[in-house]
Design a protein around this motif. Structure first.
Motif, PDB file in Angstrom:
ATOM      1  N   SER A 171      -5.662   6.217  -2.992  1.00 50.52           N
ATOM      2  CA  SER A 171      -6.820   6.469  -2.136  1.00 50.52           C
ATOM      3  C   SER A 171      -8.099   5.975  -2.797  1.00 50.52           C
ATOM      4  CB  SER A 171      -6.910   7.954  -1.784  1.00 50.52           C
ATOM      5  OG  SER A 171      -7.284   8.688  -2.912  1.00 50.52           O
ATOM      6  N   LEU A 172      -8.133   5.960  -4.125  1.00 53.03           N
ATOM      7  CA  LEU A 172      -9.323   5.461  -4.828  1.00 53.03           C
ATOM      8  C   LEU A 172      -9.529   3.973  -4.609  1.00 53.03           C
ATOM      9  CD1 LEU A 172      -9.307   7.306  -8.262  1.00 53.03           C
ATOM     10  CD2 LEU A 172     -10.925   7.554  -6.384  1.00 53.03           C
ATOM     11  N   VAL A 173      -8.436   3.215  -4.460  1.00 55.86           N
ATOM     12  CA  VAL A 173      -8.611   1.783  -4.213  1.00 55.86           C
ATOM     13  C   VAL A 173      -8.690   1.480  -2.716  1.00 55.86           C
ATOM     14  CG1 VAL A 173      -7.562   1.035  -6.365  1.00 55.86           C
ATOM     15  CG2 VAL A 173      -6.120   1.330  -4.347  1.00 55.86           C
ATOM     16  N   GLY A 174      -8.923   2.517  -1.923  1.00 56.50           N
ATOM     17  CA  GLY A 174      -9.223   2.276  -0.517  1.00 56.50           C
ATOM     18  C   GLY A 174      -8.035   2.306   0.420  1.00 56.50           C
ATOM     19  N   ILE A 175      -6.899   2.807  -0.062  1.00 56.65           N
ATOM     20  CA  ILE A 175      -5.760   2.909   0.846  1.00 56.65           C
ATOM     21  C   ILE A 175      -5.868   4.218   1.616  1.00 56.65           C
ATOM     22  CG2 ILE A 175      -3.247   3.170   0.964  1.00 56.65           C
ATOM     23  CD1 ILE A 175      -3.139   1.436  -1.598  1.00 56.65           C
ATOM     24  N   ASN A 176      -5.713   4.137   2.915  1.00 58.84           N
ATOM     25  CA  ASN A 176      -5.752   5.333   3.745  1.00 58.84           C
ATOM     26  C   ASN A 176      -4.409   6.058   3.630  1.00 58.84           C
ATOM     27  OD1 ASN A 176      -5.789   7.253   5.744  1.00 58.84           O
ATOM     28  ND2 ASN A 176      -6.903   5.948   7.196  1.00 58.84           N
TER      29      ASN A 176
ATOM     30  N   ALA B 197       0.839  -1.200   0.000  1.00 57.84           N
ATOM     31  CA  ALA B 197       0.000   0.000   0.000  1.00 57.84           C
ATOM     32  C   ALA B 197       0.870   1.245   0.000  1.00 57.84           C
ATOM     33  CB  ALA B 197      -0.906   0.004   1.238  1.00 57.84           C
TER      34      ALA B 197
ATOM     35  N   CYS C  68       1.083   4.318  -2.699  1.00 57.54           N
ATOM     36  CA  CYS C  68       1.014   5.748  -2.398  1.00 57.54           C
ATOM     37  C   CYS C  68       2.183   6.480  -3.047  1.00 57.54           C
ATOM     38  CB  CYS C  68       1.090   5.998  -0.903  1.00 57.54           C
ATOM     39  SG  CYS C  68      -0.409   5.603  -0.054  1.00 57.54           S
TER      40      CYS C  68
END
Lengths: 321, 321
Positions: free
Chosen positions: B206-211, B194, B198
């Protein structure tokens, strides 16, 4: 965006003019004209630096070194070769301009953090040279016997005389810089600050403009250094270290880097803090400066000069409810 | 900012034995000695460079406080191990953990609160944090350098006429360990992947759900931990004092640039090369200019090959800052 009118500058100049006359009569602030000489000298550096930071959007950590170059070149020329102090100053400014061009031209073509690191490295190298080249600079012990300044037989040998000399130069430089900002070149600079890409697309040679600002600010720092050396009659490397470079950065950030009036305000505050008010708490200096810089960066991105705008926006927001 | 390199090289200081050994050495064994000490200090630069890269890859920030992590690591360890008398195996992770906490605070208090981050304000924020940390360290540990007992004694190992301190081997070992752990982390774990995502593109990540915010925090944690480790293992060799951070940061940055900013193998190679150049330069050319060699390399690189020796010019072009 930024219009600096003539009236406030005239009022400011008058205040500066009468200050030593008043301060001389009040015992508590008797030594303030002496402190103000340093404020004036530092203002010369920060005016240029704020142009570089606020408009060209570049950080320099090397201005302590340019300041030192100004001090050492004119000191060495006057003490070792008996050259006239004003000529020495001019020579120092020329040398500094060349060095600044050599350092700035390549790194300003790169992006944001490169100039900061390149100038940091440059600043440390110059500091090492001041310490190591003992034959020229006297090494860590410094060099003394630097002559004072005189003009047509008039000696600037008292605090008040030197005060008026430094502040006349400072005000002249301030007005000149204000004129630059309000000229077409200044508009290009402001455009550069807003958007580098758009500015370039409008036909402004972005890299060239940045280099010019960088060299201009370095030359001002050099002038300040020479004035410092001829006032103190003594220089040593510790006045030109990285801590001083960071102090300059704090002056500009505190005052507001998008406004050269802010640079002057910040210089006043930080100089008085470090030379007068905080002097007894020397060990806490670094913490206080770090805290000031951090708080300003996070909460006051436009510094003290940005306060009126911020307050206005806040009031508008309040009244809208 | 003095590195007390002479101690590392000639063995004056904590190790009187080396002094006697060095006197009988030939030129070849002396050269070997320079190579070994160069690789040792180079390993530390590699670690600092890796720390820069981790934060740079995720946030595109150059963290000017990177060197402070190293300084803190060493000094916290001095307190825990020497002053509080904790066992090495307990004190080491505890010291790393405490410095990591500082890394978390740096992200939470200095980086994240900035509302309109530009490269300029982010650089200023990390500079502010670094002088704040330095000032606090001076109040806590004073201005004198502190020593730490070497992990496995100070009996030198003779190696073809050169002398190896057992601590040097610990330094190499930790560099290998850090590289292995990081490789596994980035290749095998979800968090590591992840983070790499980034680094490639924060928006897509962030679109694939990574904070993304959590990844930024993680990058500061990792980077602080590696910095602290470097500080702990180098303190028995070169001692540690409060103002060492800036020089370590700028040299670590030089190593990162040398290997190509953002590249991990580059950081390792860059650090080792830089350490070698510095050690050979100090030994064969001038020890007074020891600190200047790395910085001259940095300036030369920025001027002629800013993408680094191992870096990719195309990759550096798409980065925002």
């Amino acid at each position: 965006m930024l219009r600096i009118r003539q009236t406030p500058i005239t009022v400011f100049a008058l205040l500066i003019g009468v200050f030593p006359l008043i301060a001389g009569r009040i015992a508590v602030i008797e030594n303030y004209p002496d402190v103000m000489i340093f404020v004036g000298i530092y203002c010369l550096i920060t005016i240029g630096l704020s142009l570089l930071m606020g408009y060209a959007g570049q950080i320099s950590l090397g201005h302590a070194a340019f300041y030192g170059l100004g001090a050492y070149v004119s000191s060495i020329l006057t003490t070792r070769y008996g050259i006239n102090a004003w000529l020495g100053m001019g020579a120092a400014m020329t040398v500094t301009a060349l060095v600044a061009f050599a350092v700035g031209a390549p790194s300003l073509k790169l992006k944001g953090h490169y100039l900061a690191m390149a100038t940091l490295a440059f600043g440390i190298i110059v500091y090492i040279i001041f310490n190591e080249e003992t034959a020229w600079t006297g090494g860590p012990d410094g060099m003394g016997g630097i002559p004072g300044l005189s003009l047509f037989g008039f000696e600037f040998d008292s605090v008040n005389r030197y005060y008026y000399l430094v502040w006349s130069i400072m005000l002249a430089v301030f007005c000149f810089t204000v004129n630059i900002i309000q000229s077409p070149a200044g508009r290009a600079l402001r455009a550069l600050h807003t958007s580098e890409a758009a500015c370039g697309a409008m036909g402004v040679d972005v890299a060239r403009l940045k280099v010019i600002v960088f060299v201009y600010s370095a030359v001002l720092a050099s002038l300040a250094g020479s004035l410092y050396a001829h006032y103190m009659n003594f220089v040593n490397p510790s006045s030109f270290d990285i801590n001083f470079a960071i102090k300059l950065l704090i002056m500009i950030a505190l005052g507001g880097m998008h406004d050269i009036r802010g640079a002057v305000i910040g210089t006043f505050l930080i100089s008085f803090l470090s030379l007068e008010w905080l002097h007894v708490f020397e060990d806490y200096e670094s913490i206080v400066y770090g805290a000031i810089l951090l708080v300003v960066t996070v909460f006051l991105p436009n510094g003290i000069a940005g306060l009126p705008t911020m307050a206005g926006r806040w009031l508008k927001h309040k009244s809208r409810g | 900012m003095r590195f007390r390199w002479s101690w590392l090289q000639t063995g004056i200081g904590p190790w009187p034995i080396e002094n006697a050994l060095m006197e009988t050495t030939t030129f070849t064994s002396q050269l070997l000695q320079y190579l070994i000490t160069g690789l040792t200090i180079g390993s530390i630069y590699s670690m600092v460079a890796i720390g820069f890269n981790i934060i740079y890859n995720v946030t595109e920030i150059i963290n000017f406080a990177q060197g402070e992590f190293v300084m803190l690591g060493g000094l916290v360890m001095v307190t825990l191990h020497t002053v509080a008398g904790l066992n090495l195996l307990i004190a080491f992770p505890l010291a790393v953990g405490l410095v990591t906490l500082i890394g978390v605070l740096l992200d939470r208090l200095a980086i994240r609160p900035i509302r309109n981050p530009s490269v300029l304000t982010l650089i200023i924020a990390t500079i502010a944090a670094s002088i704040l940390i330095k000032g606090a360290a001076m109040l806590i540990w004073g201005k004198n350098p502190h020593d730490l007992p070497a992990f496995s004694g100070r009996d030198p190992i003779s190696f073809f006429g050169a002398v190896i301190q057992p601590q040097y081997l610990w330094v190499f070992g930790f560099l290998v360990l850090i590289v292995v752990i990081l490789t596994l982390f980035f290749d095998k774990t979800i968090a590591g992947k992840a983070m790499s995502a980034c680094a490639d593109n924060p928006h897509a990540a962030s679109l694939v759900g990574i904070n993304v915010n959590r990844m930024i925090l993680l990058s500061f944690i990792l980077s602080a931990a590696i910095g602290a480790t470097a500080g702990i293992i180098i303190t028995p060799i070169s001692l540690m004092e409060f103002d060492r951070g800036a020089m370590l940061a700028v040299k670590g940055f030089a190593a990162a640039i040398l290997g190509g900013l953002g590249s991990f193998p580059g950081a390792v190679a860059g650090g080792l090369i830089l350490g070698l150049i510095e050690s050979l330069g100090a030994g064969l050319i001038s020890s007074g200019y020891k600190d200047a060699f790395a910085l001259l390399i940095l300036l030369a690189l920025l001027f002629f090959r800013p993408s680094g020796l191992l870096g990719n010019a195309q990759v550096s072009r798409i980065k925002r800052f």
